[in-house]
Design a protein around this motif. Structure first.
Motif, mmCIF file in Angstrom:
data_model
loop_
_atom_site.group_PDB
_atom_site.id
_atom_site.type_symbol
_atom_site.label_atom_id
_atom_site.label_comp_id
_atom_site.label_asym_id
_atom_site.label_seq_id
_atom_site.Cartn_x
_atom_site.Cartn_y
_atom_site.Cartn_z
ATOM 1 N N GLN A 54 0.823 -1.206 0.000
ATOM 2 C CA GLN A 54 0.000 0.000 0.000
ATOM 3 C C GLN A 54 0.858 1.257 0.000
ATOM 4 N N LEU A 55 1.944 1.235 0.755
ATOM 5 C CA LEU A 55 2.835 2.397 0.799
ATOM 6 C C LEU A 55 3.504 2.619 -0.550
ATOM 7 N N ALA A 56 3.964 1.550 -1.181
ATOM 8 C CA ALA A 56 4.591 1.676 -2.500
ATOM 9 C C ALA A 56 3.606 2.246 -3.513
ATOM 10 N N LEU A 57 2.380 1.756 -3.501
ATOM 11 C CA LEU A 57 1.380 2.268 -4.427
ATOM 12 C C LEU A 57 1.107 3.748 -4.177
ATOM 13 N N GLY A 58 0.967 4.130 -2.916
ATOM 14 C CA GLY A 58 0.723 5.532 -2.600
ATOM 15 C C GLY A 58 1.825 6.443 -3.112
ATOM 16 N N ARG A 59 3.065 5.989 -2.975
ATOM 17 C CA ARG A 59 4.183 6.787 -3.464
ATOM 18 C C ARG A 59 4.171 6.886 -4.989
ATOM 19 N N ILE A 60 3.790 5.802 -5.651
ATOM 20 C CA ILE A 60 3.713 5.826 -7.120
ATOM 21 C C ILE A 60 2.610 6.776 -7.576
ATOM 22 N N LEU A 61 1.463 6.723 -6.924
ATOM 23 C CA LEU A 61 0.357 7.611 -7.297
ATOM 24 C C LEU A 61 0.707 9.075 -7.071
ATOM 25 N N ALA A 62 1.666 9.329 -6.162
ATOM 26 C CA ALA A 62 2.070 10.705 -5.883
ATOM 27 C C ALA A 62 3.084 11.236 -6.880
ATOM 28 N N LEU A 63 3.524 10.397 -7.821
ATOM 29 C CA LEU A 63 4.456 10.824 -8.862
ATOM 30 C C LEU A 63 3.642 11.382 -10.032
ATOM 31 N N ASP A 64 3.651 12.664 -10.184
ATOM 32 C CA ASP A 64 2.794 13.310 -11.182
ATOM 33 C C ASP A 64 3.447 13.359 -12.559
ATOM 34 N N GLY A 65 2.741 12.875 -13.576
ATOM 35 C CA GLY A 65 3.124 13.057 -14.956
ATOM 36 C C GLY A 65 4.433 12.416 -15.381
ATOM 37 N N VAL A 66 4.769 11.259 -14.801
ATOM 38 C CA VAL A 66 6.029 10.607 -15.173
ATOM 39 C C VAL A 66 5.785 9.596 -16.293
ATOM 40 N N ASP A 67 6.834 9.339 -17.064
ATOM 41 C CA ASP A 67 6.753 8.355 -18.138
ATOM 42 C C ASP A 67 7.100 6.953 -17.657
ATOM 43 N N ALA A 68 7.915 6.865 -16.620
ATOM 44 C CA ALA A 68 8.319 5.568 -16.078
ATOM 45 C C ALA A 68 8.714 5.757 -14.626
ATOM 46 N N VAL A 69 8.728 4.647 -13.894
ATOM 47 C CA VAL A 69 9.122 4.665 -12.485
ATOM 48 C C VAL A 69 10.178 3.586 -12.264
ATOM 49 N N LEU A 70 11.302 3.972 -11.661
ATOM 50 C CA LEU A 70 12.312 2.993 -11.274
ATOM 51 C C LEU A 70 11.985 2.501 -9.873
ATOM 52 N N MET A 71 11.911 1.173 -9.729
ATOM 53 C CA MET A 71 11.514 0.565 -8.462
ATOM 54 C C MET A 71 12.641 -0.326 -7.946
ATOM 55 N N PRO A 72 13.167 -0.065 -6.739
ATOM 56 C CA PRO A 72 14.193 -0.948 -6.184
ATOM 57 C C PRO A 72 13.668 -2.379 -6.067
ATOM 58 N N GLN A 73 14.521 -3.326 -6.365
ATOM 59 C CA GLN A 73 14.137 -4.737 -6.346
ATOM 60 C C GLN A 73 15.014 -5.473 -5.331
ATOM 61 N N TRP A 74 14.348 -6.215 -4.427
ATOM 62 C CA TRP A 74 15.052 -6.972 -3.404
ATOM 63 C C TRP A 74 14.782 -8.458 -3.588
ATOM 64 N N ALA A 75 15.502 -9.254 -2.831
ATOM 65 C CA ALA A 75 15.276 -10.698 -2.874
ATOM 66 C C ALA A 75 13.825 -10.975 -2.455
ATOM 67 N N PRO A 76 13.113 -11.825 -3.194
ATOM 68 C CA PRO A 76 11.705 -12.089 -2.874
ATOM 69 C C PRO A 76 11.545 -12.833 -1.551
ATOM 70 N N VAL A 77 10.412 -12.605 -0.928
ATOM 71 C CA VAL A 77 10.048 -13.317 0.291
ATOM 72 C C VAL A 77 9.272 -14.566 -0.106
ATOM 73 N N GLN A 78 9.648 -15.695 0.431
ATOM 74 C CA GLN A 78 9.011 -16.959 0.050
ATOM 75 C C GLN A 78 7.512 -16.907 0.299
ATOM 76 N N GLY A 79 6.749 -17.273 -0.720
ATOM 77 C CA GLY A 79 5.301 -17.312 -0.597
ATOM 78 C C GLY A 79 4.611 -15.970 -0.777
ATOM 79 N N ASP A 80 5.370 -14.921 -1.080
ATOM 80 C CA ASP A 80 4.793 -13.581 -1.244
ATOM 81 C C ASP A 80 4.942 -13.147 -2.695
ATOM 82 N N ALA A 81 3.867 -13.250 -3.460
ATOM 83 C CA ALA A 81 3.915 -12.900 -4.883
ATOM 84 C C ALA A 81 4.241 -11.420 -5.091
ATOM 85 N N TRP A 82 3.802 -10.558 -4.196
ATOM 86 C CA TRP A 82 4.060 -9.126 -4.343
ATOM 87 C C TRP A 82 5.555 -8.839 -4.338
ATOM 88 N N SER A 83 6.296 -9.528 -3.493
ATOM 89 C CA SER A 83 7.731 -9.270 -3.416
ATOM 90 C C SER A 83 8.468 -9.762 -4.650
#
Length: 231
Positions: A54-83
């Motif tokens: 939810q926090l990540a989405l809120g921050r993305i929605l607060a980016l006005d008029g951008v063409d792309a967003v760079l998102m840091p990527q971390w090692a996934p958490v087992q069983g968590d599709a979002w990660s």
């Protein structure tokens, strides 16, 4: 081109990507809302999902008029599709989001990934090479010191969890709660990664390394130490 840089307290290399985009001549946009408001905005759109999402989405929605967003990527958490695929899943759930580009937050493939991103954003191979050279100084990220592992008169507890959760103060009051209980907490995301890897290597070799057995007899303070090999 306007590119959003997704801010995250969990990111190690936010400074590297900001410097790299600047060297590319890309206009950088950062979220315009405080963390608490960004979290509330994300909660409105993704009720029932985890707080980091939810926090990540809120921050993305607060980016006005951008063409792309760079998102840091971390090692996934087992069983968590979002990660495993945050940007992809957000695009499926929320229409109208900008193109989201996952970028590494360290590791050996950092510069090659940055080169691909640079070509994608600028279409200028020469400019990408120059930007990589100038931004390289930031690739190590901020220096991390080992936090104190003990404090007098307090019991030490280790807190292990995803960086995206533990590093964000807005997502909970865990620190204050543990402190109120008189506990000294050591958080996994605050440990320097090279030091953690070194200790892990030593632990992995413990089964085959020579071990010492100590035997004492009588009231004498002297102990005999015998070396033995593990079976």
């Amino acid at each position: 081109m306007k590119v959003g840089l997704l801010e995250s307290r969990a990111a190690r290399l936010g400074g590297y990507w900001a410097a790299y985009l600047k060297e590319l001549g890309v206009e950088i946009v950062t979220p315009s809302l405080p963390d608490a408001e960004a979290l509330a905005l994300g909660q409105e759109s993704l009720k029932g999902e985890s707080l980091p999402v939810q926090l990540a989405l809120g921050r993305i929605l607060a980016l006005d008029g951008v063409d792309a967003v760079l998102m840091p990527q971390w090692a996934p958490v087992q069983g968590d599709a979002w990660s495993e695929a945050l940007g992809e899943l957000l695009s499926r759930r929320i229409s109208g989001l900008p193109n989201m580009i996952p970028v590494p937050d360290g590791g050996e493939g950092l510069e090659s990934a940055a080169a691909e991103v640079g070509l994608r954003l600028s279409q200028n191979a020469g400019g990408v090479r120059l930007a990589l050279e100038r931004a390289r100084i930031h690739a190590a990220g901020p220096r991390q010191e080992m936090p104190p592992l003990s404090v007098a008169s307090r019991v030490t507890v280790g807190v292990i969890g995803p960086r995206t959760l533990l590093a964000e103060d807005v997502l909970g009051e865990l620190r204050a709660a543990l402190d109120a209980l008189g506990l000294h907490a050591v958080y996994s995301h605050e440990l320097p990664l090279p030091e953690v890897l070194k200790r892990a290597e030593r632990m992995q070799g413990a089964d085959t390394a020579p071990q010492a057995s100590v035997s004492c007899s009588g009231p004498s303070p002297c102990c005999r130490v015998k070396a033995r090999s593990a079976a």
